[in-house]
Design a protein around this motif. Structure first.
Motif: not given
Length: 391
Positions: A218-219, A206-207, A196-198, A251-253
């Motif tokens: 990926f999303l 979800p990621a 879960t990417l917040e 934020y994903g990085a």
């Protein structure tokens, strides 16, 4: 006193759906033969960056992520390899070159250039058939194998292979990305196939985070308000959408461990990539070609250097093929789930097939090879000129 221009041997090449300026390391001015400020300044001037007008009028760049690229090649320093390949992704509006990743599209041109410029031993080049060029990708420390067609001892560039996103057919070049997962860490940096990417102010999604080909987030398309059939203008003409994707990327990085704070994302534009996936749907590509659900296994749209890509980055295609081969990732589920050795996905310009060989070893997923077909062509060769004091 203004310095006169100098000229540097260079080749302008298309590789896959990208193009860039190729150099032999030994042809660069001596200060630019090593990493550092002089090299970056020289290549920025070659491309024409930074350009506040966003046109690259005074350089060789094309003012898009697909066409603002530089490549430096040399005889390989690695045993059992032919050529060292270093890729620089040049920012358009900033004085910045990102050396953190590979360009999978231009990889297709590396083998061709290496053969034509004496970087492959003559004994390894057949008179007719395929020349296997062993490439050391210096940015990421990986081996790539290019199978380059040879006719009468010369690289064959013309042919009938069609690649969506490229206007004219050419000769097919098969590329094998060996052991494409990140050598410095786990293929799934969080240890999970789905997280879960917040993202504060944006949402929670979800990621799938994967280091294969290039670090990629990926999303699911529907989770972020899209259907997966979008063309470039749907994203790139919306500053709000682009800002939202950049926030998600930052934020994903951090989640992937690539940076420690979101403020660092601006200086790491090339990686990670953000892509979103959806089950197969019919759509009309940017060239007007009808893509039906029977043509594809899933839809993928990816952003590069802050914009939706007009087709698909080659390294992201490796990430797609790798994630598709591993049951349970968002990519695999969008393609129908289960064991998948290859998928054909729809992108804005059409379709692309990519395959990967995945297996579990001691409970961890390992991908030994990802493969795809590309093409390449020399567009111009000679010298590029830059002011002698630009570096």
């Amino acid at each position: 006193m203004f310095q006169p221009q100098i000229r540097i041997p260079a080749t302008y090449m298309r590789g896959g759906t990208s193009k860039g300026v190729f150099f032999k390391l030994d042809d660069l001015p001596e200060p630019a033969r090593v990493p550092g400020a002089a090299r970056d300044a020289l290549l920025l001037r070659v491309i024409g960056s930074p350009d506040p007008y966003g046109k690259h009028t005074d350089g060789m760049g094309g003012a898009t992520s697909s066409t603002s690229k530089t490549v430096i090649l040399s005889k390989s320093s690695q045993p059992e390899h032919d050529v060292d390949y270093l890729f620089g992704q040049v920012a358009i509006d900033k004085p910045f070159i990102d050396w953190s990743g590979n360009c999978g599209n231009l990889t297709a041109a590396v083998g061709s250039f290496a053969i034509s410029n004496g970087l492959v031993e003559a004994s390894r080049i057949p008179r007719d058939g395929l020349c296997t060029v062993r490439i050391w990708q210096a940015n990421i420390g990986k081996t790539i194998i290019a199978h380059v067609p040879i006719t009468s001892g010369q690289v064959q560039e013309t042919g009938d292979f069609e690649l969506d996103g490229v206007t004219f057919p050419a000769a097919e070049v098969l590329i094998d990305f060996m052991d494409p997962a990140d050598a410095s860490g786990a293929m799934f940096p969080t240890g999970n196939l789905v997280d879960t990417l917040e993202v504060p102010g944006v949402g929670s999604f979800p990621a799938t985070f994967i280091n294969a080909g290039i670090p990629t987030i990926f999303l699911n398309a529907e989770d972020i308000g899209y259907n997966g059939t979008e063309l470039q203008e749907a994203i790139n003409e919306s500053p709000e959408a682009l800002a939202r994707f950049e926030t998600i990327r930052a934020y994903g990085a951090v989640k992937m461990g690539l940076i420690s704070d979101i403020s660092e994302a601006a200086n790491r534009q090339h990686t990670p990539k953000v892509a979103y996936v959806a089950p197969a749907k019919a759509y009309v590509s940017s060239s007007g070609k009808d893509v039906t659900t029977a043509d594809i296994d899933l839809l993928v749209r990816a952003l590069s250097m802050g914009k939706l890509h007009h087709a698909m980055m080659g390294t992201a295609a490796v990430a797609i093929g790798t994630a598709a081969a591993i049951p349970g990732t968002l990519v695999n589920l969008a393609a129908g789930g289960g064991k998948l050795d290859a998928v054909r996905f729809g992108h804005p310009s059409g379709t692309l097939r990519v395959g990967a060989a995945a297996e579990q070893q001691n409970g961890d997923w390992v991908v030994t090879k990802a493969s795809m077909s590309r093409s390449a062509r020399v567009l111009m060769e000679g010298w590029v000129r830059v002011p002698g004091d630009c570096f």
